[in-house]
Design an enzyme around this catalytic site. Structure first.
Site, PDB file in Angstrom:
ATOM      1  N   HIS A 209       2.089  79.114  11.177  1.00 17.80           N
ATOM      2  CA  HIS A 209       2.153  78.255  12.359  1.00 17.80           C
ATOM      3  C   HIS A 209       3.114  78.799  13.405  1.00 17.80           C
ATOM      4  O   HIS A 209       3.370  78.164  14.427  1.00 17.80           O
ATOM      5  CB  HIS A 209       2.592  76.846  11.921  1.00 17.80           C
ATOM      6  CG  HIS A 209       2.301  75.773  12.904  1.00 17.80           C
ATOM      7  ND1 HIS A 209       3.286  74.947  13.414  1.00 17.80           N
ATOM      8  CD2 HIS A 209       1.146  75.359  13.487  1.00 17.80           C
ATOM      9  CE1 HIS A 209       2.759  74.080  14.241  1.00 17.80           C
ATOM     10  NE2 HIS A 209       1.458  74.299  14.317  1.00 17.80           N
ATOM     11  N   ASP A 391      23.765  64.978  20.528  1.00 20.96           N
ATOM     12  CA  ASP A 391      25.137  64.829  21.039  1.00 20.96           C
ATOM     13  C   ASP A 391      25.544  65.838  22.111  1.00 20.96           C
ATOM     14  O   ASP A 391      26.745  66.154  22.246  1.00 20.96           O
ATOM     15  CB  ASP A 391      26.140  64.897  19.878  1.00 20.96           C
ATOM     16  CG  ASP A 391      26.059  63.709  18.946  1.00 20.96           C
ATOM     17  OD1 ASP A 391      25.364  62.738  19.284  1.00 20.96           O
ATOM     18  OD2 ASP A 391      26.673  63.760  17.870  1.00 20.96           O
TER      19      ASP A 391
END
Length: 466
Positions: A209, A391
């Site tokens: 993939h 974050d």
């Protein structure tokens, strides 16, 4: 008599599969699903297991360990802050299990959608001097593939070595005529695990993939974008495909080249030299690591990366991915983060290229919403990006979805970036796309029609097999 022999043979095969599942099954839910399929779907259950269920990690072809890059990690610049404890744990997870160390000399550019991505790719390919390495899950013929063919032929004539790997299932529509033109020009082309009658059942479940382009071992591209005109012109069902890609210059590009070289050895049997670049030649200062995962891993490394990223969040974790079918561990991580006050948001496409997969994905929404996770459905075209941002400090862009197929069966690759500027840019992309999207709420979603809920429940039952 032949009926009795057939029944006896069927019972023996079923018993052998049950023993294999009991000895090698890792997830009880998946083992139970296969046991139910084998005993409730005569013949078909066994055929499905042979195609999709067997664990190939112990076979030589899949257990071969890839070579690590022959490179010493760059020394951080004096003005670069050290990794935090949480970031250091993520970096250690990757380096300790893949052999790809943290690199600190990279330049990166986020490439949103096909037009910008292919503009940068063609610019880099035209500058190639020695090698062009290309690897894609989907390589579809069309205007884009024709332009690449012309450029590959030109570069090969200039003495550049061009190598191409395509996945035999993802690129099923790639014609013999197109491949013949490549080979006639001297370009080396291999397909990954070609499906043949004698090998179809054993190879269907293990696909490559990855999406990788590396030019001269110095400039690399990876992310979610395949070679297909639908990224430029769209398709009649879903419209324009939206995605995120990454251009890298630096040691991390060399690491992506190492991933390609390992896959080249797998498909061709030929071992290419891994040439480490000069460490002083890259002027960048972005810290990043490459995580390549596949069925040859001792552990499910991509799953552990995603799990660790979610658990490391203290302020927010934003996930963009069209295929979020989490296993129990990731469900727990997402719910725990949200219930602990972390701002957890999911951005998915409102459209899907698979009805069954879309139902599976939506079957998790109600519990997500109940735990405080915010869900946004992007309405314009098909959103195909695979991104996690945490974050404003660390993010990952790559090929892996949030499902067992990417974690257990597919060969995948992600770039993990430990740098504020890139993380902030991705967060801002997320927020702008969310403003265009439809936000779900628990009250409305929980009152959806019973037929929808039943269809989602049925799809979720088979989710361990997807």
């Amino acid at each position: 008599m032949w009926t009795v022999i057939g029944i006896a043979l069927y019972i023996l095969i079923a018993i052998a599969i049950v023993i294999s599942l009991l000895l090698n099954g890792i997830r009880p839910s998946k083992t139970l699903a296969w046991l139910l399929a084998i005993f409730t779907i005569p013949v078909g259950g066994i055929l499905l297991y042979l195609m999709l269920g067997r664990n190939k990690r112990k076979q030589q072809r899949y257990s071969r360990k890839p070579r690590a890059p022959e490179i010493t990690p760059a020394v951080p610049a004096q003005d670069t802050a050290p990794l935090s404890k949480r970031e250091g744990q993520i970096s250690k997870l990757i380096a300790g299990n893949t052999g790809f160390p943290l690199t600190t000399d990279n330049e990166v550019e986020l490439l949103k959608d096909g037009e910008k991505t292919f503009k940068r790719i063609f610019e880099a390919l035209r500058e190639a001097r020695e090698t062009i390495h290309v690897q894609y899950y989907i390589f579809e013929e069309g205007e884009l593939a024709d332009r690449l063919l012309d450029l590959f032929v030109q570069k090969e004539a200039e003495g550049v070595e061009v190598r191409l790997i395509y996945d035999s299932i993802g690129s099923l529509s790639l014609s013999r005529g197109y491949l013949q033109k490549l080979r006639e020009a001297g370009i080396e082309v291999y397909n990954f695990l070609p499906y043949r009658f004698g090998r179809f059942l054993t190879s269907l479940n293990y696909r490559n993939h990855r999406k990788i382009i590396v030019v001269d071992g110095e400039t690399a591209f990876t992310g979610g974008i395949n070679i297909s005109d639908k990224y430029l012109k769209g398709d009649e069902n879903l419209g324009i495909w939206h995605d995120m890609h990454l251009m890298i210059r630096g040691s991390a590009a060399h690491h992506l080249n190492t991933v390609f070289i390992n896959d080249w050895e797998l498909v061709s049997g030929n071992q290419l030299e891994i040439k480490p670049p000069e460490m002083s030649q890259f002027p960048g200062n972005v810290r990043m690591q490459i995580l390549a995962s596949g069925p040859n891993d001792d552990f499910s490394l991509m799953e552990k990366l995603y799990f660790t990223l979610i658990n490391s969040a203290r302020k927010y974790v934003y996930i963009t991915n069209p295929y979020i079918i989490p296993n129990h561990a990731l469900m727990t991580a997402l719910h725990t983060a949200a219930l602990s006050g972390v701002d957890v948001r999911l951005l998915l496409s409102s459209k899907s290229d698979s009805i069954v997969v879309n139902l599976c994905v939506r079957s998790y929404f109600q519990r997500f919403l109940r735990s405080g996770i915010r869900i946004f459905l992007y309405p314009e075209g098909f959103l195909h990006s695979k991104i996690i941002t945490v974050d404003d400090r660390v993010c990952t862009i790559g090929t892996a979805n949030v499902d067992d197929r990417s974690f257990q069966h597919n060969y995948e690759v992600n770039a993990v970036v430990f740098e504020k500027t890139t993380a902030v840019e991705l967060r801002e992309y997320f927020e702008r796309d969310s403003e265009k999207s439809i936000e779900l709420n628990f009250e409305d979603f929980s009152t959806r029609p019973l037929t929808h809920r039943l269809a989602e429940g049925a799809a979720r039952v088979i989710s361990p097999l997807l």
